[in-house]
Scaffold this active site. Structure first.
Site, short mmCIF file in Angstrom:
data_model
loop_
_atom_site.label_atom_id
_atom_site.label_comp_id
_atom_site.label_asym_id
_atom_site.label_seq_id
_atom_site.Cartn_x
_atom_site.Cartn_y
_atom_site.Cartn_z
N LYS A 89 51.29 43.25 35.50
CA LYS A 89 52.16 43.55 34.23
C LYS A 89 52.95 44.90 34.23
CE LYS A 89 48.27 43.68 31.77
NZ LYS A 89 47.35 44.60 32.49
N LYS A 98 47.53 52.28 43.02
CA LYS A 98 48.21 52.65 41.86
C LYS A 98 48.84 54.04 42.30
CE LYS A 98 46.67 49.69 38.21
NZ LYS A 98 46.11 49.56 36.93
N LYS A 120 50.04 41.21 44.76
CA LYS A 120 49.68 40.59 43.33
C LYS A 120 50.93 40.79 42.23
CE LYS A 120 47.04 43.40 40.36
NZ LYS A 120 46.33 43.09 39.07
N1 AQP Z 1 48.12 38.53 39.78
C1 AQP Z 1 46.90 38.30 39.23
N2 AQP Z 1 46.50 37.00 39.67
C2 AQP Z 1 45.23 36.67 39.17
N3 AQP Z 1 44.55 37.39 38.33
C3 AQP Z 1 45.24 38.67 37.56
N4 AQP Z 1 44.66 39.73 37.05
C4 AQP Z 1 45.55 40.64 36.72
N5 AQP Z 1 46.69 40.35 37.67
C5 AQP Z 1 46.20 39.33 38.39
C6 AQP Z 1 43.30 39.67 36.18
O1 AQP Z 1 43.77 39.95 34.82
C7 AQP Z 1 42.73 40.58 34.21
C8 AQP Z 1 43.02 41.61 33.47
O2 AQP Z 1 43.68 42.68 34.16
P1 AQP Z 1 44.01 44.10 33.75
O3 AQP Z 1 44.80 44.13 32.68
O4 AQP Z 1 42.57 44.64 33.28
O5 AQP Z 1 44.37 45.00 35.03
P2 AQP Z 1 44.84 44.65 36.21
O6 AQP Z 1 44.11 43.85 37.27
O7 AQP Z 1 45.18 45.85 37.02
O8 AQP Z 1 46.18 43.76 36.01
P3 AQP Z 1 47.72 44.18 35.96
O9 AQP Z 1 48.50 42.85 35.36
O10 AQP Z 1 47.96 44.21 37.43
O11 AQP Z 1 47.78 45.37 35.28
P4 AQP Z 1 48.52 46.80 35.45
O12 AQP Z 1 49.84 46.52 35.90
O13 AQP Z 1 48.49 47.46 34.06
O14 AQP Z 1 47.42 47.17 36.56
C9 AQP Z 1 41.71 41.02 35.44
O15 AQP Z 1 40.77 40.26 35.31
C10 AQP Z 1 42.54 40.77 36.58
O16 AQP Z 1 41.76 40.47 37.67
#
Ligand code: AQP
Length: 338
Positions: free
Chosen positions: A198, A114, A195
């Site tokens: 969001k 990140k 992956k």
């Molecule tokens: N692509 C994915 N496939 C499966 N699981 C996913 N998770 C996120 N992306 C995927 C799971 O969603 C939960 C919440 O995630 P988070 O919001 O705490 O942060 P993250 O993992 O960093 O998710 P994002 O969507 O990628 O958010 P941003 O872009 O803000 O960093 C977790 O259980 C995660 O594993």
């Protein structure tokens, strides 16, 4: 019910994606149906490790909570709350920063991905996994349902808890990760080696839970595939098609094998049309429930959730303070004649 205690969270850092749903929220709902005691948090303190617009952050916090509820989480059965409403998270986070080691944090991959290794990245992004450890340990969680990307942070949580227990006295339960076999890693539509996220720059990389049927079709049509014309699951050589097959399988309940047979000899175009329809059907129910929820109802549930969560979190924090050797507040001192 099996005596498990569940904790997990989602950041209000953007629009929830089908990755968040299939990797995490769907498991939360299943665990609730099994009658497990669970705490589900909107982790706003984590979201500010990257810059956020304050007004949008407030809106996204309510939206994530509403989507939790629309996906099937019932605030009467599971405790739903906002992380910053329970100050114990920040306080235990600090205490655990004095237990975690720099070498451990240097090994974490997410802040590197990140932050891109820049010196201007804020310190919070670096110490984020310690706050995540505090989130989990405050509730003495036995199990943490997360996507594959959070596995490393869960291992760190266990290491910190073990070290604390040895150094200061038995306090924390060691949590187990619960990572689904499928759905644990939904990949980006534009770059299927990464992956789905969001907060990724390209909106076409993800399907969000509130996307319209037209938008879902547009995004799936644009999803990167390959130059062959064979619908076959092979994540190494055909990452795009394999990702679409996983998404199809998870939403439809049909196995990947069955889908390979169903689409043998079919072109990518008709396969993508069918997939868009399957996703639309599944999301339409969540979207209907989302539209029926009022903001007041969501906020009231979050307030109730914060009260329930605080009771549990404060007990753990109080013990941690004692074990560290902090002087209790005067009124507590007098009443306990310490
Ligand atoms: N692509 C994915 N496939 C499966 N699981 C996913 N998770 C996120 N992306 C995927 C799971 O969603 C939960 C919440 O995630 P988070 O919001 O705490 O942060 P993250 O993992 O960093 O998710 P994002 O969507 O990628 O958010 P941003 O872009 O803000 O960093 C977790 O259980 C995660 O594993």
């Amino acid at each position: 019910m099996s005596g498990k205690r569940i904790f997990s969270g989602v950041q209000p850092s953007g629009n929830l994606t089908i990755g968040n749903y299939l990797g995490a929220i769907q498991q939360f709902v299943r665990l609730q149906e099994d009658g497990e005691e669970a705490f589900y948090c909107v982790v706003d303190l984590h979201a500010v490790t990257v810059p956020q617009n304050p007004e949008e952050l407030r809106e996204k916090t309510v939206e994530v909570a509403a989507l939790y509820m629309a996906c099937g989480l019932n605030p009467k059965k599971s405790t739903l709350f906002v992380q910053s409403h329970v100050p114990a998270h920040a306080e235990l986070g600090w205490l655990l920063q004095c237990v975690a080691r720099i070498g451990e944090l240097n090994r974490m991959t997410q802040y590197k991905e990140k932050g891109g290794g820049k010196d201007t990245v804020n310190v919070g992004l670096y110490t984020y996994p310690v706050l995540m450890a505090a989130d989990i340990l405050l509730y003495q969680a036995t199990h943490v349902p997360v996507g594959e990307d959070q596995k490393q942070h869960l291992e760190l949580t266990r290491d910190i808890a073990e070290r604390f227990n040895k150094q200061f006295g038995e306090l924390f339960t060691l949590p187990e990760p619960m990572i689904g076999e499928v759905g644990a890693r939904i990949m980006a539509l534009d770059e299927p080696q990464k992956k789905m996220s969001k907060s990724a720059k390209n909106e076409m990389s993800r399907i969000i839970l509130l996307d319209s049927p037209e938008m879902i079709l547009k995004k799936i049509k644009r999803a990167v595939t390959d130059t062959e014309n064979e619908i076959r699951y092979d994540p190494v050589r055909k990452p795009g098609i394999s990702n679409l097959l996983s998404i199809y399988s998870l939403f439809s309940g049909e196995s990947i094998d069955a889908l390979e047979r169903k689409y043998a000899g079919v072109q990518y175009g008709p396969f993508k049309n069918d997939l868009a329809e399957v996703i639309t059907d599944s999301l339409s129910e969540i979207q209907r429930r989302y539209r029926e929820l009022s903001r007041e109802e969501v906020i009231a549930s979050l307030q109730e959730g914060a009260e329930k969560a605080s009771e549990v979190a404060e007990q753990t924090l109080r013990k941690a303070r004692e074990l560290f050797g902090f002087l209790p507040k005067t009124n507590q001192l007098l009443s306990e004649k310490l």
